[in-house]
Each structure stands twice: as structure tokens, then as C-alpha cells.
Design an enzyme around this catalytic site. Structure first.
Site, PDB file in Angstrom:
ATOM      1  N   TYR A  96       2.443   5.027   5.997  1.00  0.00           N
ATOM      2  CA  TYR A  96       2.673   4.549   5.612  1.00  0.00           C
ATOM      3  C   TYR A  96       4.702   3.787   5.561  1.00  0.00           C
ATOM      4  CZ  TYR A  96       5.533   4.823   0.713  1.00  0.00           C
ATOM      5  OH  TYR A  96       5.875   3.634   0.133  1.00  0.00           O
ATOM      6  N   SER A  97       4.797   5.019   6.010  1.00  0.00           N
ATOM      7  CA  SER A  97       6.587   5.398   6.122  1.00  0.00           C
ATOM      8  C   SER A  97       6.783   4.626   7.124  1.00  0.00           C
ATOM      9  CB  SER A  97       7.123   6.702   6.454  1.00  0.00           C
ATOM     10  OG  SER A  97       6.355   7.335   6.908  1.00  0.00           O
ATOM     11  N   GLU A 156       0.344  -1.643  -0.255  1.00  0.00           N
ATOM     12  CA  GLU A 156       0.098   0.076   0.010  1.00  0.00           C
ATOM     13  C   GLU A 156       0.999   1.190  -0.095  1.00  0.00           C
ATOM     14  OE1 GLU A 156      -3.325   0.663  -0.428  1.00  0.00           O
ATOM     15  OE2 GLU A 156      -3.603  -1.620   0.045  1.00  0.00           O
ATOM     16  N   THR A 206      -0.725  -5.314   4.531  1.00  0.00           N
ATOM     17  CA  THR A 206       0.561  -5.731   3.763  1.00  0.00           C
ATOM     18  C   THR A 206       1.928  -5.787   4.206  1.00  0.00           C
ATOM     19  OG1 THR A 206      -1.387  -5.158   2.158  1.00  0.00           O
ATOM     20  CG2 THR A 206       1.336  -5.260   0.803  1.00  0.00           C
ATOM     21  N   ARG A 265      11.003  17.526  -3.464  1.00  0.00           N
ATOM     22  CA  ARG A 265      10.975  16.190  -3.516  1.00  0.00           C
ATOM     23  C   ARG A 265      12.514  15.862  -4.856  1.00  0.00           C
ATOM     24  NH1 ARG A 265       8.582  16.439   0.292  1.00  0.00           N
ATOM     25  NH2 ARG A 265       6.184  15.485   1.026  1.00  0.00           N
ATOM     26  N   GLY A 308       0.843  16.207   9.312  1.00  0.00           N
ATOM     27  CA  GLY A 308       2.429  15.760   9.239  1.00  0.00           C
ATOM     28  C   GLY A 308       3.218  15.506   7.877  1.00  0.00           C
ATOM     29  N   THR A 347      11.978   2.913   0.774  1.00  0.00           N
ATOM     30  CA  THR A 347      11.028   4.361  -0.183  1.00  0.00           C
ATOM     31  C   THR A 347      12.489   5.133   0.945  1.00  0.00           C
ATOM     32  OG1 THR A 347       9.856   6.046   0.436  1.00  0.00           O
ATOM     33  CG2 THR A 347       9.665   3.945   1.264  1.00  0.00           C
ATOM     34  N   ASP A 348      12.845   6.787   0.751  1.00  0.00           N
ATOM     35  CA  ASP A 348      13.523   7.214   1.333  1.00  0.00           C
ATOM     36  C   ASP A 348      12.299   7.900   2.626  1.00  0.00           C
ATOM     37  OD1 ASP A 348      11.769   9.033   0.085  1.00  0.00           O
ATOM     38  OD2 ASP A 348      13.076  10.495  -0.878  1.00  0.00           O
ATOM     39  N   GLU A 349      11.437   7.238   2.707  1.00  0.00           N
ATOM     40  CA  GLU A 349      10.358   8.273   2.946  1.00  0.00           C
ATOM     41  C   GLU A 349      10.754   7.789   4.325  1.00  0.00           C
ATOM     42  OE1 GLU A 349       6.008   9.599   2.768  1.00  0.00           O
ATOM     43  OE2 GLU A 349       6.930   9.068   0.360  1.00  0.00           O
ATOM     44  N   VAL A 408      -3.255  21.991  -4.744  1.00  0.00           N
ATOM     45  CA  VAL A 408      -1.867  22.513  -3.875  1.00  0.00           C
ATOM     46  C   VAL A 408      -1.747  22.172  -2.978  1.00  0.00           C
ATOM     47  CG1 VAL A 408       0.369  23.712  -3.858  1.00  0.00           C
ATOM     48  CG2 VAL A 408      -0.971  22.583  -6.422  1.00  0.00           C
ATOM     49  N   TYR A 409      -1.505  21.192  -2.065  1.00  0.00           N
ATOM     50  CA  TYR A 409      -1.092  20.930  -0.712  1.00  0.00           C
ATOM     51  C   TYR A 409      -0.273  22.271   0.646  1.00  0.00           C
ATOM     52  CZ  TYR A 409      -3.187  16.062   0.325  1.00  0.00           C
ATOM     53  OH  TYR A 409      -3.480  15.200   0.039  1.00  0.00           O
ATOM     54  N   LYS A 451       6.545   1.072   6.328  1.00  0.00           N
ATOM     55  CA  LYS A 451       8.366   0.110   4.824  1.00  0.00           C
ATOM     56  C   LYS A 451       9.055   0.409   6.112  1.00  0.00           C
ATOM     57  CE  LYS A 451       8.630   0.321   1.526  1.00  0.00           C
ATOM     58  NZ  LYS A 451       7.947  -1.071  -0.217  1.00  0.00           N
TER      59      LYS A 451
HETATM   60  N1  LIG Z   1       6.389   5.727  -5.605  1.00  0.00           N
HETATM   61  C1  LIG Z   1       7.260   5.873  -5.639  1.00  0.00           C
HETATM   62  O1  LIG Z   1       7.230   6.950  -5.861  1.00  0.00           O
HETATM   63  C2  LIG Z   1       7.625   5.236  -4.510  1.00  0.00           C
HETATM   64  C3  LIG Z   1       9.542   5.722  -4.461  1.00  0.00           C
HETATM   65  C4  LIG Z   1       9.704   4.617  -3.330  1.00  0.00           C
HETATM   66  C5  LIG Z   1       9.423   3.643  -3.382  1.00  0.00           C
HETATM   67  N2  LIG Z   1       8.387   2.904  -3.745  1.00  0.00           N
HETATM   68  C6  LIG Z   1       8.313   1.713  -2.700  1.00  0.00           C
HETATM   69  O2  LIG Z   1       8.289   1.162  -4.385  1.00  0.00           O
HETATM   70  C7  LIG Z   1       7.148  -0.156  -4.326  1.00  0.00           C
HETATM   71  C8  LIG Z   1       5.785  -0.004  -5.974  1.00  0.00           C
HETATM   72  O3  LIG Z   1       5.395   1.927  -5.321  1.00  0.00           O
HETATM   73  P1  LIG Z   1       4.278   2.148  -6.467  1.00  0.00           P
HETATM   74  O4  LIG Z   1       3.956   3.794  -6.316  1.00  0.00           O
HETATM   75  O5  LIG Z   1       4.709   1.657  -7.767  1.00  0.00           O
HETATM   76  O6  LIG Z   1       3.643   1.183  -5.464  1.00  0.00           O
HETATM   77  P2  LIG Z   1       1.906   1.678  -6.378  1.00  0.00           P
HETATM   78  O7  LIG Z   1       0.061   1.370  -5.778  1.00  0.00           O
HETATM   79  O8  LIG Z   1       0.802   1.823  -7.550  1.00  0.00           O
HETATM   80  O9  LIG Z   1       1.654  -0.867  -6.473  1.00  0.00           O
HETATM   81  C9  LIG Z   1       1.437  -1.313  -5.835  1.00  0.00           C
HETATM   82  C10 LIG Z   1       1.292  -2.715  -6.611  1.00  0.00           C
HETATM   83  O10 LIG Z   1       0.967  -3.960  -5.784  1.00  0.00           O
HETATM   84  C11 LIG Z   1      -0.040  -4.480  -5.244  1.00  0.00           C
HETATM   85  N3  LIG Z   1      -0.400  -4.963  -4.020  1.00  0.00           N
HETATM   86  C12 LIG Z   1      -1.204  -4.085  -2.865  1.00  0.00           C
HETATM   87  N4  LIG Z   1      -1.135  -5.000  -2.038  1.00  0.00           N
HETATM   88  C13 LIG Z   1      -0.984  -6.470  -2.587  1.00  0.00           C
HETATM   89  C14 LIG Z   1      -0.679  -7.502  -1.426  1.00  0.00           C
HETATM   90  N5  LIG Z   1      -1.434  -7.620  -0.490  1.00  0.00           N
HETATM   91  N6  LIG Z   1      -0.609  -8.525  -2.422  1.00  0.00           N
HETATM   92  C15 LIG Z   1      -0.338  -8.571  -4.181  1.00  0.00           C
HETATM   93  N7  LIG Z   1       0.139  -7.282  -4.021  1.00  0.00           N
HETATM   94  C16 LIG Z   1      -0.217  -6.543  -3.534  1.00  0.00           C
HETATM   95  C17 LIG Z   1      -1.308  -3.430  -5.777  1.00  0.00           C
HETATM   96  O11 LIG Z   1      -1.889  -4.213  -6.622  1.00  0.00           O
HETATM   97  C18 LIG Z   1      -0.544  -2.554  -6.925  1.00  0.00           C
HETATM   98  O12 LIG Z   1      -0.070  -3.340  -8.036  1.00  0.00           O
HETATM   99  C19 LIG Z   1       6.223   0.205  -2.845  1.00  0.00           C
HETATM  100  O13 LIG Z   1       6.335  -0.814  -1.960  1.00  0.00           O
HETATM  101  C20 LIG Z   1       6.835   1.882  -2.689  1.00  0.00           C
HETATM  102  O14 LIG Z   1       7.007   1.858  -1.310  1.00  0.00           O
HETATM  103  C21 LIG Z   1       7.390   4.009  -4.300  1.00  0.00           C
END
Ligand SMILES: NC(=O)c1ccc[n+]([C@@H]2O[C@H](COP(=O)([O-])OP(=O)(O)OC[C@H]3O[C@@H](n4cnc5c(N)ncnc54)[C@H](O)[C@@H]3O)[C@@H](O)[C@H]2O)c1
Length: 339
Positions: free
Chosen positions: A153-154, A84, A100, A217, A278, A125-127, A209-210, A157
Site C-alpha cells: 500500500y505505502s 485502495e 488504482t 499512530r 512488517g 499519506t504519512d506511510e 488488537v495486533y 502511494k
Molecule cells: N484513512 C486514512 O487514515 C488516510 C490517511 C492518510 C491518507 N489517506 C489517503 O486518503 C485517500 C482516501 O482514503 P480513505 O480512507 O477515505 O479510503 P477509502 O478506502 O475509504 O475510500 C477510497 C474510495 O476510492 C474509491 N476507489 C477505489 N478505487 C477506485 C478507482 N480505481 N477509481 C475510482 N474510485 C476508486 C473507493 O470506491 C472508495 O470510495 C487515500 O488515497 C488514502 O491513501 C488515508
């Protein structure tokens, strides 16, 4: 080589699947995804009929299901994108983030213990580092910056990262972790800043815009992230964390104005809304380690990447319009009812 990519129907996971299939046509790639609201099978449509690709619908937190998959497929590498991922959603409903992001990661690690693995890679994530003050542009996150999270979220993670490192230390699971800054590019779900602003601009809708839009970022083009993970899973040192970021810092307002200008719209579309509770002020990654150890550096500058992203959204309207209308959620039924 057989790789399970979890969360491959999401934004970055989907881009990673396309990147890997193109670069390593001899690899077997299995995408495991629960298809939550953020998962969109249409992202994977171009590879669906590729004999080296397989899509499996399932939940990483479902132990029985995950063990069965490992037993049947005997993967060499797991790259865990499944999560998530939306901070605002974690504030309104934290529970699913714990389930998740933490429990799901634990189940995958247990499966690695049970069935053996060459590499488990956790996409973080950097968060997890919290934020930096706006008035200290000299500060950057390194891999040794203490974890100091702000949102559910962070925090989820960061918990997962700690589990991954503990399983390495205790059970000798060959793990790596990458902590990346904000990504942008094709297939980005239109609730996130950049695709939301592009879609709203094209529909002449207000651009929320927040606060004052001054949060900073460090934007990375998604293909550069995929390249970094490719290097880490093949050549990264087991047990190590790698920061990934491109020194492309922008305030949210700068990003929104760039999009407005590129699409020839009026800045009057901007609508300032109450800030997120936050809200982290600034993220900025120091990518020295991955550069020195693995030779990685970002290839796409923000100005070029944002142009490519806008072009992609202009040329792929059906993809995001179906998300906005909710129609994409019927796609799985359509694709699989006859298969
Ligand atoms: N988007 C960013 O800028 C960013 C930056 C750094 C790290 N991340 C990390 O990269 C990863 C992907 O991010 P994203 O932006 O592509 O996310 P996203 O929300 O677009 O995609 C997440 C995917 O995971 C699937 N999913 C969710 N719960 C699941 C579960 N229980 N079992 C199986 N599949 C499940 C969803 O269906 C979706 O396809 C994440 O772990 C996020 O923390 C994202």
C-alpha cells in the site's frame, strides 16, 4: 469553480464532499468513484439531490472514461482521494493497489496534461515515510524525510507521489501533494481500527488488537484534514508537499481502551492477535510547514474527536450495520435503476 473529487464515496473523500458543499455552495462538485467495496453511496445521500453536486461511477484507471469526463466537464481542480487504502488487503493482494494507486494516478495526470487544469491535488499519506522507532519520541516526519515504504500500500502511494512530482517538473502540471496521518471520524469503513472497535464493542464482540497494541499512530479528526486540503488547493504553492498531522499520538491499545471506557464495556473484550507482517511501529508528523505557510492547525483534540466519532456511530447505526451485512452494495442499483 468546478472540482472533481475522486474517491468521494469513501471515508475521507465523502467527508471532503460534505465539507466543500457546505463551505462553498457556489462550487460545482463532481464525485468520481468506482464504488469498490470501500465506496458507499449512502455516505453521499445527503447531497445527492443538490443541483451543484453530481455523482459519476467510474474507474480512475480507465483512460477513455476519464478523458471523456474531462472533456465534458472541463474541471478546474482535481482532488484525488481514490485509492485502495487498506494495508492488510495490500498484503494479501497487491495487484489492485498498483493498478488504482499508481496507474490510476498516471491516467488522471495524463488527462490534466491533455485538457489543462488549474490544480491537481494528490491525497497521500504519512506511510510513505515508513516508520519511526518507539524509543525516539523526539523524531517526526518532515516533508524532506526520505521515502521508505513498508507495505505494498505505502509503496504504491509513494510511487504515485513520485509520478505527481515528475509530471510537475516535466510537464509543468500545477500539482500539490498532502501527506496526512491516520484519520478518524464519521463515515469510516468498519474494517479500520476505530470504527471496527466501536462496532464490535456495541455488539459485545471480541476486539482484535495486533501484537501487543503498542504501535503508535498520530490521529487526526477527518474535518481537520478536509480543512487542510481546502487551504492547500486554494493557497498552497504549486509543486510542494505538505505534511498534515495533529500531534495526537496514541498507541493502538490506548485508542481501544478509550473506546471501551467511553462505551462502558469490559476490557476483557480485548483479544491480542498475531501481528501484521512488517507492521510499522510509529508514525508522527511535523506539521510546521503547513502551519507556517497556510496558517493551518488542527482544531479537534483526540479526546473531543473520539467522543464525537462514537456519538456519530451510535446515531448512525443503519449506515455501518448495512456495511457489516453487505447490504450497502445494493444501494447503487436502488439509487440509480430509476434515474
Ligand atoms: N484513512 C486514512 O487514515 C488516510 C490517511 C492518510 C491518507 N489517506 C489517503 O486518503 C485517500 C482516501 O482514503 P480513505 O480512507 O477515505 O479510503 P477509502 O478506502 O475509504 O475510500 C477510497 C474510495 O476510492 C474509491 N476507489 C477505489 N478505487 C477506485 C478507482 N480505481 N477509481 C475510482 N474510485 C476508486 C473507493 O470506491 C472508495 O470510495 C487515500 O488515497 C488514502 O491513501 C488515508
Amino acid at each position: 469553480m468546478k472540482i472533481i473529487v475522486t474517491g468521494g464515496a469513501g471515508f475521507i473523500g465523502g467527508n471532503f464532499v460534505h465539507y466543500m458543499i457546505k463551505k462553498y455552495p457556489e462550487y460545482d462538485i463532481i464525485c468520481l468513484d468506482k464504488l469498490t467495496y470501500a465506496g458507499n453511496l449512502e455516505t453521499l445521500e445527503p447531497v445527492m439531490d443538490n443541483p451543484k453536486f453530481k455523482f459519476v461511477k467510474g474507474d480512475i484507471a480507465d483512460r477513455e472514461f476519464v478523458y471523456k469526463l474531462f472533456e465534458e466537464e472541463k474541471p478546474d481542480i482535481i482532488v484525488n482521494f481514490a485509492a485502495e487504502s487498506h494495508v492488510d488487503r495490500s498484503i494479501s493482494d497487491p495487484g489492485i493497489f498498483l493498478q488504482t494507486n499508481i496507474i490510476g494516478t498516471g491516467v488522471l495526470l495524463d488527462a490534466c496534461r491533455e485538457y489543462g487544469i488549474k490544480r491537481y491535488h494528490q491525497v497521500s499519506t504519512d506511510e510513505v515515510y515508513g516508520d519511526l522507532p518507539l524509543d525516539r519520541p523526539d523524531l517526526f516526519f518532515t516533508e524532506t524525510t526520505p521515502l521508505h515504504t513498508s507495505s505494498p500500500y505505502s509503496a504504491s502511494k509513494a510511487s504515485a507521489d513520485l509520478l505527481v512530482l515528475a509530471y510537475h517538473r516535466t510537464f509543468k502540471i500545477p500539482v500539490t501533494i498532502s501527506r496526512c496521518s491516520n484519520n478518524y471520524g464519521p463515515y469510516h469503513f468498519p474494517e479500520k481500527l476505530i470504527p471496527l472497535m466501536i462496532a464490535n464493542c456495541l455488539n459485545d464482540k471480541p476486539l482484535p488488537v495486533y501484537g501487543k497494541g503498542e504501535n503508535v499512530r498520530d490521529w487526526l479528526y477527518v474535518e481537520d484534514h478536509c480543512h487542510a486540503i481546502d487551504l492547500i488547493i486554494h493557497d498552497g504553492k504549486v509543486g510542494e508537499v505538505y505534511n498534515i498531522g495533529g500531534h495526537n499520538e496514541r498507541t493502538n491499545l490506548q485508542v481501544v481502551e478509550t473506546i471501551i471506557d467511553a462505551l462502558g464495556k469490559s476490557r476483557d473484550l480485548i483479544q491480542y492477535v498475531t501481528d501484521r507482517p512488517g507492521h510499522d511501529m510509529r508514525y508522527a508528523i511535523d506539521p510546521t510547514k503547513i502551519h507556517n505557510e497556510l496558517g493551518w492547525e488542527p482544531e479537534t483534540k483526540f479526546d473531543e474527536g473520539i467522543k464525537r466519532t462514537i456519538d456519530w456511530y451510535l446515531n448512525n447505526k443503519p449506515w455501518w450495520e448495512k456495511i457489516i451485512s453487505g447490504e450497502y452494495q445494493n444501494y447503487y442499483e436502488k439509487m440509480y435503476s430509476g434515474r
